[in-house]
Design a protein around this motif. Structure first.
Motif, PDB file in Angstrom:
ATOM      1  N   TRP A   1       8.610  -3.508  -6.613  1.00 46.65           N
ATOM      2  CA  TRP A   1       7.279  -4.054  -6.365  1.00 46.65           C
ATOM      3  C   TRP A   1       6.782  -4.823  -7.588  1.00 46.65           C
ATOM      4  CZ3 TRP A   1       2.263  -2.079  -8.103  1.00 46.65           C
ATOM      5  CH2 TRP A   1       1.178  -2.650  -7.450  1.00 46.65           C
TER       6      TRP A   1
ATOM      7  N   LYS B   1       2.270   0.438  -0.874  1.00 48.25           N
ATOM      8  CA  LYS B   1       2.519   1.349   0.245  1.00 48.25           C
ATOM      9  C   LYS B   1       3.639   2.344  -0.028  1.00 48.25           C
ATOM     10  CE  LYS B   1       0.950  -1.954   3.717  1.00 48.25           C
ATOM     11  NZ  LYS B   1       0.604  -3.128   2.990  1.00 48.25           N
ATOM     12  N   GLY B   2       4.462   2.075  -1.041  1.00 46.77           N
ATOM     13  CA  GLY B   2       5.547   2.982  -1.352  1.00 46.77           C
ATOM     14  C   GLY B   2       6.780   2.775  -0.493  1.00 46.77           C
ATOM     15  N   ASP B   3       6.859   1.624   0.192  1.00 46.93           N
ATOM     16  CA  ASP B   3       8.024   1.369   1.031  1.00 46.93           C
ATOM     17  C   ASP B   3       9.197   0.784   0.246  1.00 46.93           C
ATOM     18  OD1 ASP B   3       6.631  -0.970   0.626  1.00 46.93           O
ATOM     19  OD2 ASP B   3       6.714  -1.656   2.700  1.00 46.93           O
ATOM     20  N   CYS B   4       9.019   0.616  -1.060  1.00 45.22           N
ATOM     21  CA  CYS B   4      10.108   0.228  -1.954  1.00 45.22           C
ATOM     22  C   CYS B   4       9.842   0.909  -3.301  1.00 45.22           C
ATOM     23  CB  CYS B   4      10.187  -1.291  -2.118  1.00 45.22           C
ATOM     24  SG  CYS B   4       8.746  -2.022  -2.947  1.00 45.22           S
ATOM     25  N   LYS B   5      10.814   0.837  -4.184  1.00 47.40           N
ATOM     26  CA  LYS B   5      10.612   1.411  -5.517  1.00 47.40           C
ATOM     27  C   LYS B   5       9.514   0.639  -6.230  1.00 47.40           C
ATOM     28  CE  LYS B   5      15.228   3.138  -6.480  1.00 47.40           C
ATOM     29  NZ  LYS B   5      16.341   3.092  -7.430  1.00 47.40           N
TER      30      LYS B   5
END
Length: 164
Positions: A62, A54-58
């Motif tokens: 992930w 989702k791109g909510d962390c680097k």
């Protein structure tokens, strides 16, 4: 991402992050061949689930999360296999009772670490088992070095409290 794009993009991800993921797993496992195997499996799993990112962390965080989960699954399988093979030999050891006490203590400590909430668990493992610097940990999480130090010390305090 489309089929051809997906593979090309993933090759860039693989090239950019392979060394970081490998070093992370090597810090956890202390074994080069295990680190290579887990790293390869990590990227295979990441490729299969890249559309779910989702791109909510680097992406490095992930990937390291996938690597950590893959490594823990590997350890569980190894424990299951070694329990059956080594069980008889362990019974014959002179220091059997001491080994049971040591094993139980280690299991209790590992369970306490495993039960820590995030990010305490991850930061503690990276620092204690992985030997990563606070600076490197802060980079992985996109936080300050001070945050990494405080989080690590809070994790230690939580473990100490749980052990008492």
């Amino acid at each position: 991402m489309k089929g051809g794009e997906n593979v090309a993009d993933f090759e860039e991800i693989y090239s950019a992050y392979f060394k970081d993921v490998y070093r992370y797993v090597l810090c956890l496992s202390k074994n080069e061949s295990v680190a290579e195997e887990i790293t390869q499996e990590t990227f295979f799993k990441a490729l299969k689930s890249i559309n779910g990112f989702k791109g909510d962390c680097k992406i490095s965080v992930w990937l390291c999360q996938i690597a950590k989960n893959t490594y823990f699954s590997y350890l569980k399988k190894q424990q299951y296999v070694s329990d059956g093979v080594d069980g008889a030999a362990t019974v014959l050891a002179d220091d059997f009772e001491q080994r049971i006490i040591a094993d139980e203590s280690a299991r209790e400590i590992y369970k306490l670490i495993y039960d820590l909430d995030e990010p305490y668990k991850e930061v503690f493992m990276l620092r204690f088992f992985g030997g990563l610097s606070f600076r490197r940990i802060s980079e992985l999480f996109g936080k300050t070095e001070s945050w990494a130090r405080v989080t690590y010390h809070r994790a230690r305090a939580k473990l100490r409290e749980a052990l008492l």
